[in-house]
Design a protein around this motif. Structure first.
Motif, PDB file in Angstrom:
ATOM      1  N   GLN A 190       0.826  -1.211   0.000  1.00 28.09           N
ATOM      2  CA  GLN A 190       0.000   0.000   0.000  1.00 28.09           C
ATOM      3  C   GLN A 190       0.863   1.265   0.000  1.00 28.09           C
ATOM      4  O   GLN A 190       0.692   2.172   0.815  1.00 28.09           O
ATOM      5  N   THR A 191       1.805   1.308  -0.944  1.00 28.30           N
ATOM      6  CA  THR A 191       2.636   2.493  -1.132  1.00 28.30           C
ATOM      7  C   THR A 191       2.533   2.950  -2.579  1.00 28.30           C
ATOM      8  O   THR A 191       2.214   2.157  -3.473  1.00 28.30           O
ATOM      9  N   ILE A 192       2.789   4.232  -2.760  1.00 30.85           N
ATOM     10  CA  ILE A 192       2.867   4.789  -4.108  1.00 30.85           C
ATOM     11  C   ILE A 192       4.149   5.590  -4.212  1.00 30.85           C
ATOM     12  O   ILE A 192       4.699   6.029  -3.210  1.00 30.85           O
ATOM     13  N   GLN A 193       4.626   5.735  -5.434  1.00 29.21           N
ATOM     14  CA  GLN A 193       5.738   6.636  -5.736  1.00 29.21           C
ATOM     15  C   GLN A 193       5.117   7.830  -6.443  1.00 29.21           C
ATOM     16  O   GLN A 193       4.274   7.665  -7.330  1.00 29.21           O
ATOM     17  N   VAL A 194       5.513   9.031  -6.033  1.00 31.35           N
ATOM     18  CA  VAL A 194       4.994  10.243  -6.665  1.00 31.35           C
ATOM     19  C   VAL A 194       6.148  11.101  -7.157  1.00 31.35           C
ATOM     20  O   VAL A 194       7.289  10.956  -6.707  1.00 31.35           O
ATOM     21  N   GLN A 195       5.828  11.961  -8.097  1.00 34.68           N
ATOM     22  CA  GLN A 195       6.796  12.950  -8.566  1.00 34.68           C
ATOM     23  C   GLN A 195       6.104  14.296  -8.628  1.00 34.68           C
ATOM     24  O   GLN A 195       4.887  14.392  -8.506  1.00 34.68           O
ATOM     25  N   ASP A 196       6.913  15.319  -8.819  1.00 33.48           N
ATOM     26  CA  ASP A 196       6.390  16.673  -8.915  1.00 33.48           C
ATOM     27  C   ASP A 196       5.531  16.839 -10.155  1.00 33.48           C
ATOM     28  O   ASP A 196       5.742  16.192 -11.173  1.00 33.48           O
ATOM     29  N   THR A 197       4.572  17.755 -10.038  1.00 30.56           N
ATOM     30  CA  THR A 197       3.846  18.175 -11.223  1.00 30.56           C
ATOM     31  C   THR A 197       4.676  19.266 -11.892  1.00 30.56           C
ATOM     32  O   THR A 197       5.642  19.761 -11.317  1.00 30.56           O
ATOM     33  N   GLU A 198       4.290  19.648 -13.085  1.00 29.57           N
ATOM     34  CA  GLU A 198       5.047  20.647 -13.840  1.00 29.57           C
ATOM     35  C   GLU A 198       5.143  21.953 -13.061  1.00 29.57           C
ATOM     36  O   GLU A 198       4.162  22.436 -12.494  1.00 29.57           O
ATOM     37  N   GLY A 199       6.327  22.509 -12.993  1.00 29.66           N
ATOM     38  CA  GLY A 199       6.540  23.777 -12.321  1.00 29.66           C
ATOM     39  C   GLY A 199       6.768  23.672 -10.827  1.00 29.66           C
ATOM     40  O   GLY A 199       6.842  24.680 -10.143  1.00 29.66           O
ATOM     41  N   GLY A 239      10.894  15.857  -6.363  1.00 26.55           N
ATOM     42  CA  GLY A 239      11.925  15.381  -7.264  1.00 26.55           C
ATOM     43  C   GLY A 239      11.382  14.344  -8.227  1.00 26.55           C
ATOM     44  O   GLY A 239      10.197  14.314  -8.542  1.00 26.55           O
ATOM     45  N   GLU A 240      12.258  13.462  -8.680  1.00 29.19           N
ATOM     46  CA  GLU A 240      11.877  12.444  -9.666  1.00 29.19           C
ATOM     47  C   GLU A 240      10.910  11.415  -9.093  1.00 29.19           C
ATOM     48  O   GLU A 240      10.006  10.969  -9.768  1.00 29.19           O
TER      49      GLU A 240
END
Length: 126
Positions: A44-53, A58-59
């Motif tokens: 029950q984990t997710i990896q997220v990254q930044d949205t544009e701007g 980070g990645e």
């Protein structure tokens, strides 16, 4: 009578000081945008990254979703409903609620993100 009035005054003063003592660390930042890049259903984990701007996550940054409330607001109807982890998909846009001290920990790239709320932004066609 004077003792009762003095005791009540002290009690009120103590309550007032306690109520005014909200520390900055207790502030939750709502609406922090992110995009799901990976999903681990077993843990029950997710990896997220930044949205544009944006340059906060980070990645890729791991979020443990176990026990975290997940909500969805239908923009057409305005209805808010609770979701389960299985409802999240790779590519979904999210708005995260994170307490201020946990935002400070994001400077450590190895650190996972502790969130208090996840809102699904991606609109689902029903």
């Amino acid at each position: 009578m004077l003792r009762k009035t003095a005791a009540a005054g002290i009690l009120c003063s103590a309550l007032l000081l306690t109520a005014c003592g909200t520390a900055e660390q207790d502030v939750m930042q709502l609406g922090i945008p992110a995009v799901i890049t990976e999903k681990d259903t077993e843990n029950q984990t997710i990896q997220v990254q930044d949205t544009e701007g944006q340059s906060l996550f980070g990645e890729s940054r791991k979020i443990d979703c176990a026990g975290v409330p997940i909500v969805y607001c239908d923009n057409r109807t305005g209805q808010v409903q609770g979701l389960e982890f299985v409802d999240l998909q790779v590519g979904d846009e999210l708005l995260l609620g994170i307490y201020q001290p946990h935002l400070a920990e994001l400077s450590d790239e190895a650190c996972s993100v502790q969130v208090e709320q996840i809102q699904l932004v991606t609109q689902r066609v029903e």
